[in-house]
Design a protein around this motif. Structure first.
Motif, PDB file in Angstrom:
ATOM      1  N   VAL A  89      11.402   0.914   8.199  1.00 23.31           N
ATOM      2  CA  VAL A  89      10.888   2.259   8.458  1.00 23.31           C
ATOM      3  C   VAL A  89      10.119   2.689   7.219  1.00 23.31           C
ATOM      4  O   VAL A  89      10.644   2.649   6.103  1.00 23.31           O
ATOM      5  N   MET A  90       8.855   3.054   7.409  1.00 18.66           N
ATOM      6  CA  MET A  90       8.010   3.521   6.299  1.00 18.66           C
ATOM      7  C   MET A  90       7.784   5.021   6.491  1.00 18.66           C
ATOM      8  O   MET A  90       7.320   5.450   7.545  1.00 18.66           O
ATOM      9  N   LYS A  91       8.129   5.814   5.471  1.00 20.27           N
ATOM     10  CA  LYS A  91       7.944   7.262   5.560  1.00 20.27           C
ATOM     11  C   LYS A  91       6.904   7.702   4.529  1.00 20.27           C
ATOM     12  O   LYS A  91       6.970   7.314   3.360  1.00 20.27           O
ATOM     13  N   PHE A  92       5.950   8.522   4.967  1.00 22.03           N
ATOM     14  CA  PHE A  92       4.895   9.002   4.077  1.00 22.03           C
ATOM     15  C   PHE A  92       4.914  10.524   4.032  1.00 22.03           C
ATOM     16  O   PHE A  92       4.853  11.199   5.066  1.00 22.03           O
ATOM     17  N   GLY A  93       5.003  11.063   2.805  1.00 16.47           N
ATOM     18  CA  GLY A  93       5.047  12.506   2.598  1.00 16.47           C
ATOM     19  C   GLY A  93       3.675  13.152   2.674  1.00 16.47           C
ATOM     20  O   GLY A  93       2.654  12.482   2.855  1.00 16.47           O
TER      21      GLY A  93
END
Length: 407
Positions: free
Chosen positions: A5-9
């Protein structure tokens, strides 16, 4: 093949060029043969703008309609990122919280996740599709959109990683990892390669802005391995937030956190009788005001006590009014309030097996003539309250005292 899972702010997807850059990072993982799900925040500044619109229309707004408005920021981002991925030849599709669905309670504006049904998403991922998921949002019991509170996209990402049984959850942000303290204040701060869930949770709750507290709580509960990485330096190793068992050499102190969001209240000459503390903190609890550090001393006449405690700076005026309104029934002589304070905390799982951590802290502050106003401790932290003017001096002195300075 790993499931990631890649999360980008918000800063990572702040404009079209940055969204295209994020698409390239996602494509790189897909090309490496990994199964990828992406969670994104709204573009930087968008949520603040939407919140402001609500306040302009109705200062005492309906929380359900507030959620309907502020959740749209993430909806824009998922659509744009899905388009950017498609342009690169990646099979991608956007998902709002209600489409998954991410089920939450009905606490609009600060909802908690109850359940995530990943059946359909896993089917699509098995077919090679990359889901681009709106962070920060879910769907309540009445099928209305809910939001998880500021910074809630971190929680969304960890929850999705747990539900998908992902091997890793990468949190991409504008910093390249977790540091021993704020490098803007202490230039000798160094990046940690690994940090335990417990240490990260303490750091987040004590003022570190890298990860939202609830996201770390959830990662620790479900044993989701988190990695903090920089969107703008993706080849630089980040910091892994993991179980204590994964860290062979545990440092005595892993970091020093600080929080300027503190205010001190002292009630002078409180009646010294059973139940008085409960009667004081009762109205504060009813007013949803959280009390943190507490210290009680016998007054100079020996017949009463002085009670000092801290609240969030934003709650100070409300707390003072509540206490003053109940002054007669509470039986204190006077009230003193001070918002010019900061909480400094040293954190480390190594404290469990080593003595003298608090003494080192007290001595380092004494050597710089910094007065300690309040002290609180737990198994892996020691916190003190000092005058805010000494924040930078205290952080640098403590960083050196615990041997954390970069070589």
């Amino acid at each position: 093949m790993a499931r990631i899972v890649m999360k980008f702010g918000g800063t990572s997807v702040g404009d079209i060029e940055r969204i295209k850059n994020v698409a390239q990072l996602v494509k790189k993982e897909v090309d490496a043969g990994n199964e990828v799900a992406v969670v994104v925040s709204a573009m930087s500044g968008e949520t603040n703008k939407l919140v402001d619109y609500c306040r302009q229309i109705a200062p005492m707004h309906d929380a359900r309609e507030y959620d309907a408005v502020v959740a749209t920021g993430e909806q824009v981002t998922i659509g744009l990122l899905a388009l950017a991925l498609q342009e690169l030849g990646v099979n991608a599709r956007s998902w709002c919280g209600w489409q998954i669905p991410i089920r939450t309670d009905d606490a609009h504006g600060k909802a908690r996740i109850l359940d995530i049904d990943t059946t359909l998403m896993l089917e699509r991922m098995a077919q090679g599709q990359v889901p681009v998921i709106a962070g920060f949002q879910g769907i309540g019991p009445d099928n209305r959109i809910t939001t998880l509170g500021r910074g809630g996209s971190d929680t969304s990402a960890v929850a999705m990683a747990a539900a998908l049984k992902a091997d890793l959850c990468d949190i991409y942000t504008d910093v390249d990892g977790v540091y021993t303290t704020d490098p803007r204040i202490v230039p000798k701060a160094r990046k940690l390669h690994k940090i335990t869930y417990e240490e990260m949770l303490e750091s987040a709750s004590l003022g570190a802005k890298v990860l939202q507290t609830r996201s770390v709580e959830m990662a620790m509960k479900h044993r989701v391995r988190l990695q903090v990485r920089s969107t703008f330096a993706p080849d630089t190793p980040g910091t892994l937030v993991c179980d204590e068992d994964e860290i062979v050499e545990k440092e005595l102190v892993s970091g020093i956190a600080y929080s300027r969001d503190e205010a001190k209240i002292t009630l002078v000459k409180v009646a010294d009788r059973p139940g008085v503390a409960a009667s004081i903190f009762g109205p504060l609890t009813a007013g949803n005001i959280n009390v943190d550090m507490i210290v009680q001393n016998v007054s100079d006449d020996g017949k009463a006590t002085d009670l000092t405690f801290t609240v969030a700076k934003g709650d100070l005026q409300r707390a003072v009014k509540l206490l003053e309104d109940n002054k007669e029934s509470l039986g204190f002589q006077s009230l003193m309030a001070d918002s010019n304070v900061v909480k400094i905390s040293v954190i480390g799982v190594g404290m469990r097996s080593h003595a003298g951590v608090a003494q080192t802290m007290f001595q380092a502050l004494a050597d710089k003539s910094i007065n300690i106003q309040v002290i609180s401790t737990s198994e892996i932290k020691v916190s003190v309250l000092i005058a805010e003017d000494y924040t930078e001096l205290a952080l640098r002195a403590l960083h050196t005292a615990y041997g954390l300075d970069a070589a």
